[in-house]
Design an enzyme around this catalytic site. Structure first.
Site, PDB file in Angstrom:
ATOM      1  N   LYS A   1      -0.536   4.863   4.547  1.00  0.00           N
ATOM      2  CA  LYS A   1      -1.466   3.953   5.235  1.00  0.00           C
ATOM      3  C   LYS A   1      -1.007   3.744   6.677  1.00  0.00           C
ATOM      4  O   LYS A   1       0.168   3.478   6.936  1.00  0.00           O
ATOM      5  CB  LYS A   1      -1.554   2.616   4.499  1.00  0.00           C
ATOM      6  CG  LYS A   1      -2.620   1.684   5.072  1.00  0.00           C
ATOM      7  CD  LYS A   1      -2.846   0.480   4.173  1.00  0.00           C
ATOM      8  CE  LYS A   1      -3.848  -0.496   4.773  1.00  0.00           C
ATOM      9  NZ  LYS A   1      -5.171   0.119   5.034  1.00  0.00           N
TER      10      LYS A   1
ATOM     11  N   HIS B   1       0.834  -1.203   0.000  1.00  0.00           N
ATOM     12  CA  HIS B   1       0.000   0.000   0.000  1.00  0.00           C
ATOM     13  C   HIS B   1       0.870   1.255   0.000  1.00  0.00           C
ATOM     14  O   HIS B   1       2.077   1.185   0.197  1.00  0.00           O
ATOM     15  CB  HIS B   1      -0.933   0.026   1.218  1.00  0.00           C
ATOM     16  CG  HIS B   1      -2.127  -0.862   1.086  1.00  0.00           C
ATOM     17  ND1 HIS B   1      -2.092  -2.194   1.420  1.00  0.00           N
ATOM     18  CD2 HIS B   1      -3.387  -0.621   0.631  1.00  0.00           C
ATOM     19  CE1 HIS B   1      -3.286  -2.739   1.200  1.00  0.00           C
ATOM     20  NE2 HIS B   1      -4.087  -1.805   0.715  1.00  0.00           N
TER      21      HIS B   1
END
EC number: 1.17.1.8
Length: 267
Positions: free
Chosen positions: A159, A155
């Site tokens: 995040k 990600h």
């Protein structure tokens, strides 16, 4: 017409959800929420969604927004989501939660509140990811004990939780299909001389960097062969469209906790 309110309306995901609501049939955006003191409170919610003015101002009055909607879509954080869930239960409104990182205790509290209203809690609203959940369960049952399972998720650098809720759910799906307790077999740490891999463990590795929207790969590794099942998200639009689909579904459901497998009829 289903009236939808969005919590986290000034964020990236909130903007995409508002845009998805405006594009979808049978729904309308009736409210937009942000935390008290946010600089966008009072501004038109359409600007963050790239739509221009839509006549819905971003508010910090949770009670007023919930009372005016049929369903609240929430992509925030567990503690905020639980507070929103409490207020939705108070007024008999449905809620769709896409937040990740819930503790077992927080999940238990959500289930208690869901006795009053229908609640969707899903770590990933993508249709493709939820099809992957189904495929992973089937593959794990077929392969059985002869293949080791490893999960790698990637990600963007911003995040906050790790591993992703989607990766954890993938691990839970595989573990359940193999008759294992995920909490006992998940391995998040390998460093130094840590010994050979145990037969039952499910390894979990995390990558964070750049602007990766989301990528998940589950490896089924046997002797002399390997199966990889991968899902890649190119934009957040699939999550926003999925959340609107979930909102339309949940308003007719009975009280209880559901996920996207229920919405898509995959159970």
């Amino acid at each position: 017409m289903v009236k939808i309110a969005v919590c986290g309306a000034a964020g990236r995901m909130g903007g995409r959800i508002i845009a998805a609501v405006k594009e979808a049939e049978g729904v309308e955006i009736c409210g937009a929420l942000e935390r008290p003191g946010h600089p966008m409170v009072g501004q038109d919610a359409g600007y963050n969604a790239g739509l221009g003015a839509i006549g819905v101002a971003i508010s910090d009055d949770l009670n007023a927004v919930v009372q005016a909607c049929d369903v609240l879509i929430d992509f925030t954080a567990p503690k905020v989501s639980l507070k929103n869930l409490e207020v939705c239960a108070l007024y008999g409104k449905s809620i769709v939660i896409g937040s990740t990182g819930f503790t077992p205790e927080e999940r238990a509290l959500a289930a208690e509140l869901a006795r009053e209203i229908p609640v969707i809690i899903a770590p990933n609203m993508s249709v493709g990811v939820n099809v992957c959940f189904k495929v992973l369960a089937d593959v794990a049952k077929i392969l059985g004990e002869d293949f080791d399972v490893e999960i790698v998720e990637s990600h963007h650098r911003l995040k906050k939780d790790s591993p992703s809720g989607t990766a954890v759910r993938m691990g839970e799906v595989v573990a359940s299909a193999l008759g294992r307790d995920y909490n006992k077999v998940a391995n998040y740490h390998r460093e130094g001389i840590c010994g050979e891999r145990t037969h039952d463990e499910i390894g979990m590795q995390t990558v964070r960097g750049g602007d990766i929207v989301g990528e998940h790969t589950v490896y089924f590794i046997g002797m002399g062969e390997r199966i990889e099942i991968t899902h890649r998200a190119h934009t957040r639009d699939m999550f926003s469209r999925g959340s609107v689909r979930a909102a339309k579904w949940v308003v007719t459901a009975k009280p209880g906790v559901y996920d996207m497998q229920d919405v898509l009829g995959l159970r």
